[in-house]
Design a protein around this motif. Structure first.
Motif, PDB file in Angstrom:
ATOM      1  N   PRO A 412       0.773  -1.163   0.100  1.00 40.70           N
ATOM      2  CA  PRO A 412       0.040   0.126   0.036  1.00 40.70           C
ATOM      3  C   PRO A 412       0.922   1.158   0.228  1.00 40.70           C
ATOM      4  O   PRO A 412       0.343   2.275  -0.105  1.00 40.70           O
ATOM      5  CB  PRO A 412      -0.730  -0.135   1.263  1.00 40.70           C
ATOM      6  N   ALA A 413       2.147   1.184   0.127  1.00 46.22           N
ATOM      7  CA  ALA A 413       3.046   2.262   0.151  1.00 46.22           C
ATOM      8  C   ALA A 413       3.759   2.419  -1.226  1.00 46.22           C
ATOM      9  O   ALA A 413       4.438   3.445  -1.516  1.00 46.22           O
ATOM     10  CB  ALA A 413       3.899   2.215   1.570  1.00 46.22           C
ATOM     11  N   ARG A 414       3.586   1.764  -2.023  1.00 41.73           N
ATOM     12  CA  ARG A 414       4.294   1.708  -3.376  1.00 41.73           C
ATOM     13  C   ARG A 414       4.241   2.877  -4.064  1.00 41.73           C
ATOM     14  O   ARG A 414       5.308   3.321  -4.833  1.00 41.73           O
ATOM     15  CB  ARG A 414       3.712   0.484  -4.238  1.00 41.73           C
ATOM     16  N   SER A 415       3.300   3.634  -4.201  1.00 44.69           N
ATOM     17  CA  SER A 415       3.268   4.758  -4.957  1.00 44.69           C
ATOM     18  C   SER A 415       3.821   6.135  -4.230  1.00 44.69           C
ATOM     19  O   SER A 415       4.035   7.075  -4.973  1.00 44.69           O
ATOM     20  CB  SER A 415       1.751   5.335  -5.115  1.00 44.69           C
ATOM     21  N   LEU A 416       4.192   5.954  -3.073  1.00 42.25           N
ATOM     22  CA  LEU A 416       5.111   6.920  -2.240  1.00 42.25           C
ATOM     23  C   LEU A 416       6.556   6.503  -2.191  1.00 42.25           C
ATOM     24  O   LEU A 416       7.327   7.313  -1.768  1.00 42.25           O
ATOM     25  CB  LEU A 416       4.417   7.245  -1.057  1.00 42.25           C
ATOM     26  N   CYS A 417       6.733   5.101  -2.531  1.00 39.13           N
ATOM     27  CA  CYS A 417       8.387   4.342  -2.110  1.00 39.13           C
ATOM     28  C   CYS A 417       8.880   4.020  -3.352  1.00 39.13           C
ATOM     29  O   CYS A 417       9.855   4.575  -3.525  1.00 39.13           O
ATOM     30  CB  CYS A 417       8.076   3.426  -1.358  1.00 39.13           C
ATOM     31  N   ALA A 418       8.256   3.251  -4.281  1.00 36.94           N
ATOM     32  CA  ALA A 418       8.648   2.993  -5.432  1.00 36.94           C
ATOM     33  C   ALA A 418       9.853   2.101  -5.409  1.00 36.94           C
ATOM     34  O   ALA A 418      10.844   2.010  -6.151  1.00 36.94           O
ATOM     35  CB  ALA A 418       8.816   4.021  -6.471  1.00 36.94           C
ATOM     36  N   GLY A 419      10.001   1.305  -4.149  1.00 36.82           N
ATOM     37  CA  GLY A 419      11.209   0.524  -4.099  1.00 36.82           C
ATOM     38  C   GLY A 419      12.269   1.052  -3.351  1.00 36.82           C
ATOM     39  O   GLY A 419      13.235   0.423  -2.707  1.00 36.82           O
ATOM     40  N   GLY A 420      12.644   2.179  -3.103  1.00 35.45           N
ATOM     41  CA  GLY A 420      13.264   3.051  -2.176  1.00 35.45           C
ATOM     42  C   GLY A 420      14.745   3.492  -2.949  1.00 35.45           C
ATOM     43  O   GLY A 420      14.907   3.236  -4.165  1.00 35.45           O
ATOM     44  N   CYS A 421      15.611   4.115  -2.296  1.00 33.22           N
ATOM     45  CA  CYS A 421      16.849   4.799  -2.896  1.00 33.22           C
ATOM     46  C   CYS A 421      17.705   3.630  -3.498  1.00 33.22           C
ATOM     47  O   CYS A 421      17.967   2.789  -3.180  1.00 33.22           O
ATOM     48  CB  CYS A 421      17.498   5.389  -1.865  1.00 33.22           C
ATOM     49  N   TYR A 422      17.946   4.258  -4.947  1.00 37.29           N
ATOM     50  CA  TYR A 422      18.948   3.213  -5.737  1.00 37.29           C
ATOM     51  C   TYR A 422      20.295   2.998  -4.922  1.00 37.29           C
ATOM     52  O   TYR A 422      20.755   1.777  -4.909  1.00 37.29           O
ATOM     53  CB  TYR A 422      19.373   3.880  -7.064  1.00 37.29           C
ATOM     54  N   HIS A 423      20.596   3.902  -4.218  1.00 31.33           N
ATOM     55  CA  HIS A 423      22.165   3.877  -3.515  1.00 31.33           C
ATOM     56  C   HIS A 423      21.968   2.996  -2.403  1.00 31.33           C
ATOM     57  O   HIS A 423      22.849   2.395  -2.246  1.00 31.33           O
ATOM     58  CB  HIS A 423      22.778   5.294  -3.321  1.00 31.33           C
ATOM     59  N   GLU A 424      20.934   3.023  -1.738  1.00 23.82           N
ATOM     60  CA  GLU A 424      20.629   2.307  -0.589  1.00 23.82           C
ATOM     61  C   GLU A 424      20.513   1.015  -0.789  1.00 23.82           C
ATOM     62  O   GLU A 424      21.336   0.186  -0.121  1.00 23.82           O
ATOM     63  CB  GLU A 424      19.481   2.968   0.243  1.00 23.82           C
ATOM     64  N   SER A 425      20.068   0.586  -1.709  1.00 26.53           N
ATOM     65  CA  SER A 425      19.948  -0.841  -2.415  1.00 26.53           C
ATOM     66  C   SER A 425      21.359  -1.314  -2.755  1.00 26.53           C
ATOM     67  O   SER A 425      21.766  -2.346  -2.640  1.00 26.53           O
ATOM     68  CB  SER A 425      19.008  -0.817  -3.530  1.00 26.53           C
ATOM     69  N   TYR A 426      22.029  -0.552  -3.680  1.00 28.46           N
ATOM     70  CA  TYR A 426      23.356  -0.608  -4.092  1.00 28.46           C
ATOM     71  C   TYR A 426      24.154  -0.839  -2.930  1.00 28.46           C
ATOM     72  O   TYR A 426      25.078  -1.997  -2.916  1.00 28.46           O
ATOM     73  CB  TYR A 426      23.930   0.422  -4.895  1.00 28.46           C
ATOM     74  N   SER A 427      24.402  -0.150  -1.816  1.00 25.41           N
ATOM     75  CA  SER A 427      24.963  -0.444  -0.702  1.00 25.41           C
ATOM     76  C   SER A 427      24.831  -1.526   0.151  1.00 25.41           C
ATOM     77  O   SER A 427      25.760  -2.241   0.529  1.00 25.41           O
ATOM     78  CB  SER A 427      25.013   0.913   0.440  1.00 25.41           C
ATOM     79  N   ARG A 428      23.470  -1.880   0.133  1.00 25.46           N
ATOM     80  CA  ARG A 428      23.390  -3.077   0.853  1.00 25.46           C
ATOM     81  C   ARG A 428      23.432  -4.543   0.166  1.00 25.46           C
ATOM     82  O   ARG A 428      23.804  -5.482   0.669  1.00 25.46           O
ATOM     83  CB  ARG A 428      21.785  -3.104   1.386  1.00 25.46           C
ATOM     84  N   SER A 429      23.365  -4.424  -1.165  1.00 23.79           N
ATOM     85  CA  SER A 429      23.271  -5.711  -1.886  1.00 23.79           C
ATOM     86  C   SER A 429      24.018  -5.592  -3.133  1.00 23.79           C
ATOM     87  O   SER A 429      24.043  -6.659  -3.773  1.00 23.79           O
ATOM     88  CB  SER A 429      21.892  -6.061  -2.236  1.00 23.79           C
ATOM     89  N   GLY A 430      24.634  -4.511  -3.448  1.00 16.27           N
ATOM     90  CA  GLY A 430      25.363  -4.298  -4.790  1.00 16.27           C
ATOM     91  C   GLY A 430      24.423  -4.198  -5.981  1.00 16.27           C
ATOM     92  O   GLY A 430      24.771  -4.212  -7.300  1.00 16.27           O
ATOM     93  N   ASP A 431      22.919  -4.278  -5.881  1.00 19.42           N
ATOM     94  CA  ASP A 431      21.897  -4.272  -6.595  1.00 19.42           C
ATOM     95  C   ASP A 431      21.214  -3.036  -6.547  1.00 19.42           C
ATOM     96  O   ASP A 431      20.394  -2.959  -5.762  1.00 19.42           O
ATOM     97  CB  ASP A 431      21.152  -5.533  -6.872  1.00 19.42           C
ATOM     98  N   PRO A 432      21.248  -1.846  -7.538  1.00 16.29           N
ATOM     99  CA  PRO A 432      20.304  -0.772  -7.524  1.00 16.29           C
ATOM    100  C   PRO A 432      18.847  -0.828  -7.638  1.00 16.29           C
ATOM    101  O   PRO A 432      18.159   0.046  -7.441  1.00 16.29           O
ATOM    102  CB  PRO A 432      21.097   0.187  -8.422  1.00 16.29           C
ATOM    103  N   PHE A 433      18.674  -2.001  -8.062  1.00 15.82           N
ATOM    104  CA  PHE A 433      17.321  -2.285  -8.612  1.00 15.82           C
ATOM    105  C   PHE A 433      16.395  -3.073  -7.533  1.00 15.82           C
ATOM    106  O   PHE A 433      15.006  -3.212  -7.504  1.00 15.82           O
ATOM    107  CB  PHE A 433      17.076  -2.745  -9.786  1.00 15.82           C
ATOM    108  N   LEU A 434      17.036  -3.433  -6.505  1.00 14.75           N
ATOM    109  CA  LEU A 434      16.514  -4.524  -5.566  1.00 14.75           C
ATOM    110  C   LEU A 434      15.960  -3.638  -4.384  1.00 14.75           C
ATOM    111  O   LEU A 434      16.564  -2.859  -3.758  1.00 14.75           O
ATOM    112  CB  LEU A 434      17.542  -5.484  -5.095  1.00 14.75           C
TER     113      LEU A 434
END
Length: 476
Positions: A412-434
């Motif tokens: 229900p939060a997808r329209s205000l989040c859209a998956g979150g920050c690319y760099h946060e994802s990159y820092s955590r998993s190495g994948d900016p799209f995750l």
């Protein structure tokens, strides 16, 4: 066979205050106040696994006219709030062949005079050993911005680092060049920077004031809180210097309000105390908070329990915000202000931010990155200021970024989040799209809290939002 309809809870959030109910349509971030018929009809769908026409007639015959019920039911079907089977809105990926630039971030240096424990930059070093952007690369970057701005009449330049004020001489030269260039092509240019404040002299403050910079100060609270993570390269505390410079800035700077950005790292979670010190005691116009960007094994990253503590503290400040808003007063909690602005403006995100579609960043060597967080990182770059933007690779990146993760489709939060920050994802998993799943529960809860707060303000003082949006734009 009797046709039945099922409620689709992932497509809306609803909040009731007394006899009034406000509904957020998640796919479009549209907000509606339900009339009594629609409110009661929604209640029926929420109380049963499936609802037929006979169920509606049995419940409401004599209470509402068939026209009232049909209108409400038709609206719910059109919005995907009820459907014969689970219904997910799928927004087709838009091919981003060319997006006019609006903002360009110039990374002037990889050097910083501080050694903050949580800094995300992969290439950070001391000023003495830093790579720097020379004047020619800066002017070519500005030329590129003006060329790529297309129909945008107003453009923005953000000076970044490291610590950008270690390069104040080149900032002066580039501001002069940008103003002349913008005037020549009939555009307005605005400047901004984020600084640790240690190099703010009266002369620098006056220069920034003359050119109406938007200024954000990185500061983490009072002396004990700030000095825990924001220390000099030699390990000394920086709060006393920063506080002294901030007080001078806030006394002397007149062109725009000044905001504070707080990084919440492990052990530094007193959100209410930090806000009180920065807003009430030092006098910042607005205070925004962000968890430290950190990999899963980082000692400065927040644990799940710490994130829960932070978001509970956000709600406490959020309730203060609501109380003030209902009385027509401004509250300086930046995270809440952003959430209210998004809801008021009907923000609908298919991408988490403007990186790549209106905003790009230039590194010290002139290479173009998705945003300032990626300059100097191992993520692919998208051209350079001499040869221009690599349209094909950037388009491929943005198309892929629009493909929602399966878990996001029912969020229900997808329209205000859209998956979150690319760099946060990159820092955590190495994948900016995750998507940043570590934050999902808190983001959903924060969005639900925001909707309840929005509805409460909208019902008590709807005029508040126009002024609130204008006040926030003053920081830009």
């Amino acid at each position: 066979m009797t046709t039945t309809l099922q409620v689709q809870p992932h497509n809306y959030r609803a909040i009731r205050k007394g006899d009034r109910q406000v509904l957020l349509h998640v796919p479009t971030t549209s907000i509606f106040e339900l009339d009594p018929a629609a409110s009661d009809l929604l209640g029926l769908f929420e109380s049963a696994p499936a609802v037929s026409a006979d169920d509606i007639q049995a419940r409401f015959d004599g209470r509402y006219t068939p026209a009232e019920l049909c209108d409400s039911l038709s609206d719910f079907i059109d919005l995907g709030i009820v459907a014969p089977q689970p219904k997910h809105y799928e927004i087709p990926a838009r091919v981003v062949e060319r997006s006019p630039l609006k903002t360009l971030v110039l990374t002037l240096t990889t050097g910083c005079n501080l050694g903050c424990s949580y800094c995300y930059r992969e290439d950070l070093t001391s000023p003495k050993n830093s790579a720097v952007m020379d004047y020619q690369t800066g002017t070519r970057s500005i030329d590129l911005l003006m060329e790529e701005a297309s129909e945008n009449e107003r453009v923005g330049i953000v000076f970044f680092g490291g610590e950008p004020l270690t390069r104040i001489a080149v900032i002066r030269d580039l501001v002069e060049y940008a103003e002349e260039k913008a005037a020549a092509v009939g555009k307005e240019v605005e400047f901004s920077l984020t600084t640790n404040a240690t190099l703010l002299t009266d002369e620098v403050i006056d220069f920034l004031d003359t050119h109406r910079f938007g200024i954000t100060i990185s500061i983490d609270g009072d002396q004990a809180q700030h000095d825990r993570h924001r220390r000099t390269i030699a390990g000394g505390g920086t709060y006393k210097t920063v506080a002294m410079r901030v007080k001078r800035l806030l006394e002397r700077y007149k062109s725009k309000p000044v905001g504070a950005r707080v990084t919440l790292a492990s052990g530094n979670l007193d959100v209410a105390g930090i806000y009180k010190h920065l807003h009430d005691e030092l006098g910042f116009f607005e205070v925004g908070f962000a968890p430290a960007t950190a990999g899963p094994d980082s000692p400065v990253g927040l644990t799940r329990d710490e994130l829960d503590t932070v978001f509970e503290a956000f709600k406490v400040l959020g309730r203060e915000y609501v109380s003030e808003a209902k009385r027509g007063k401004r509250h300086g909690f930046g995270n809440m202000q952003q959430l209210m602005t998004d809801l008021w403006m009907g923000t609908r995100k298919v991408l988490p931010c403007g990186a790549g579609v209106g905003l790009l960043a230039v590194g010290t060597s002139g290479k173009i990155s998705l945003c300032h967080r990626f300059t100097g990182s191992e993520l692919e770059t998208f051209g350079d200021v001499e040869n221009g933007i690599a349209r094909d690779s950037l388009s491929q990146f943005m198309t892929r970024a629009q493909a929602p993760h399966g878990a996001c489709q029912v969020c229900p939060a997808r329209s205000l989040c859209a998956g979150g920050c690319y760099h946060e994802s990159y820092s955590r998993s190495g994948d900016p799209f995750l998507p940043t799943f570590e934050y999902c529960d808190q983001i959903r809860e924060w969005t639900a809290f925001g909707l309840e707060a929005f509805g409460e303000i909208a019902l008590a003082n709807p005029a508040f939002f126009n002024g609130a949006v204008e006040q926030r734009s003053a920081l830009q």
